[in-house]
Design a protein around this motif. Structure first.
Motif, PDB file in Angstrom:
ATOM      1  N   ALA A   1       0.828  -1.216   0.000  1.00 17.98           N
ATOM      2  CA  ALA A   1       0.000   0.000   0.000  1.00 17.98           C
ATOM      3  C   ALA A   1       0.859   1.261   0.000  1.00 17.98           C
ATOM      4  O   ALA A   1       0.403   2.328  -0.430  1.00 17.98           O
TER       5      ALA A   1
ATOM      6  N   GLU B   1       1.281   2.393  -3.713  1.00 16.93           N
ATOM      7  CA  GLU B   1       0.105   2.556  -4.564  1.00 16.93           C
ATOM      8  C   GLU B   1       0.165   3.873  -5.337  1.00 16.93           C
ATOM      9  O   GLU B   1       0.673   4.880  -4.845  1.00 16.93           O
ATOM     10  N   GLY B   2      -0.358   3.838  -6.561  1.00 14.93           N
ATOM     11  CA  GLY B   2      -0.483   5.048  -7.356  1.00 14.93           C
ATOM     12  C   GLY B   2       0.758   5.461  -8.111  1.00 14.93           C
ATOM     13  O   GLY B   2       0.774   6.543  -8.717  1.00 14.93           O
TER      14      GLY B   2
ATOM     15  N   TRP C   1      -4.133   2.889   6.386  1.00 13.40           N
ATOM     16  CA  TRP C   1      -2.811   2.318   6.107  1.00 13.40           C
ATOM     17  C   TRP C   1      -2.228   1.682   7.363  1.00 13.40           C
ATOM     18  O   TRP C   1      -1.671   0.585   7.301  1.00 13.40           O
TER      19      TRP C   1
END
Length: 336
Positions: A42, A45-46, A319
């Motif tokens: 995580a 991400e992106g 998160w």
């Protein structure tokens, strides 16, 4: 350099480095991470799919490492080695994993790098030098003798010595950096600052080892990573550079500042039993880094950097929440 192979790129400092490199340079990035408890996809991400790739694997697995290294070009590409078992408490409870990752893993990487004549940068820690007395005006320099005090810091010291030996014996094109304590986003809640922040956010009291007078030299993770890039660009092969931002604070002051920034009384914390072999003080002299690379830190106001970090944890409970209960249960077992 066109491609960076970043080991441990799903961990705290590594993930922030990947984000920093993609934002501030033209490098492509390949991350190699085993995804132990401290690795978190995580955190990545992106990221742009045309410049970033993730590979799950163990840095001690020569076949996995060899396959990735074969993709890199000696003239333009580099390995940036963040991957490490790094939590002192865990090293006291189970030292073997620290040997496997920090020593055997580093050996595997430098062997692969020297066979391909790749540029290699090794991330170390100021903890290899042991500690300083609280009233000692001295700071660690690149010439300070190694005096590690835990399984974690001793395995990091061993990995540093391996890299230095491979430079001298085999011509490995490597640099080493040792950094003081990092803080910022994406740090696992077992670590000191995020543990205290998330305790307060959950309505729980922060925990301080001993009397809270142990001193750490804090640096924002973005400043650490900008320094690593500066060393990659301007550092001299075979040299070690210490990275610090003159951020000395004792743990009590850090906790009191966190409480104040979160609107709580400054004395709303609990003292717990101290950690065995708890180092007293770390402090870094980064003169060599400044002089040779021109690097300077951006986050010179610790209080401001801490406030930004608190806001990140406040906004990103999704998160850190999955880690929190297991972390506190583990601390409860050992009375800390």
């Amino acid at each position: 350099m066109s491609t960076l192979l970043v080991t441990g790129g799903a961990g705290f400092i590594g993930a922030n480095f990947v984000r920093h490199a993609l934002e501030h340079t033209d490098h492509d990035v390949i991350v190699l991470d085993k995804l132990t408890y401290a690795g978190n996809l995580a955190s990545l991400e992106g990221l742009p799919a045309d410049r970033f790739r993730f590979v799950r694997g163990d840095i001690a697995d020569a076949a996995v490492v060899g396959e990735l290294v074969a993709e890199l070009a000696p003239a333009t590409d580099a390995i940036v080695h963040f991957a490490a078992e790094s939590h002192n408490d865990n090293s006291l409870e189970g030292p073997r994993a620290f040997l496997d990752t920090n020593v055997v893993g580093t050996f595997t990487l430098i062997e692969a790098a020297r066979q391909r004549d790749l540029r290699f940068h090794h991330i170390s820690t100021d903890e290899v030098y042991g500690d300083l007395e609280l009233d000692d005006p001295a700071k660690f320099t690149e010439l300070t003798a190694y005096r590690p005090s835990s399984p974690y810091s001793s395995t990091k010291a061993a990995s540093d010595l391996l890299v230095a030996a491979w430079v001298r014996s085999f011509g490995l094109r490597a640099t080493i950096s040792g950094c003081s304590n990092n803080y910022g986003p994406y740090q696992h809640v077992e670590k000191f600052i995020p543990r205290q922040i998330t305790n307060v956010l959950r309505g729980q009291r922060p925990k301080l080892y001993g009397t809270g007078r142990n001193v750490r030299d804090w640096i924002h993770v973005d400043d650490h990573n900008s320094a690593v890039l500066a060393i990659l660009d301007h550092g001299r092969i075979g040299e070690t550079y210490l990275i610090g931002a003159n951020g000395e604070r004792d743990n009590l002051d850090v906790v009191e500042t966190i409480l104040e920034l979160l609107g709580q009384p400054r004395d709303a914390y609990d003292l717990v039993s101290d950690r065995p072999g708890h180092d007293l003080r770390y402090a870094i002299d980064a003169t060599k880094l400044h002089a040779e690379t021109g690097w300077t830190p951006r986050y010179t106001d610790f209080r401001d950097g801490l406030a930004r970090t608190i806001e990140w944890y406040r906004a990103n409970e999704a998160w850190w929440a999955p880690q929190k209960d297991a972390t506190e249960a583990r601390y409860a077992e050992i009375g800390r």
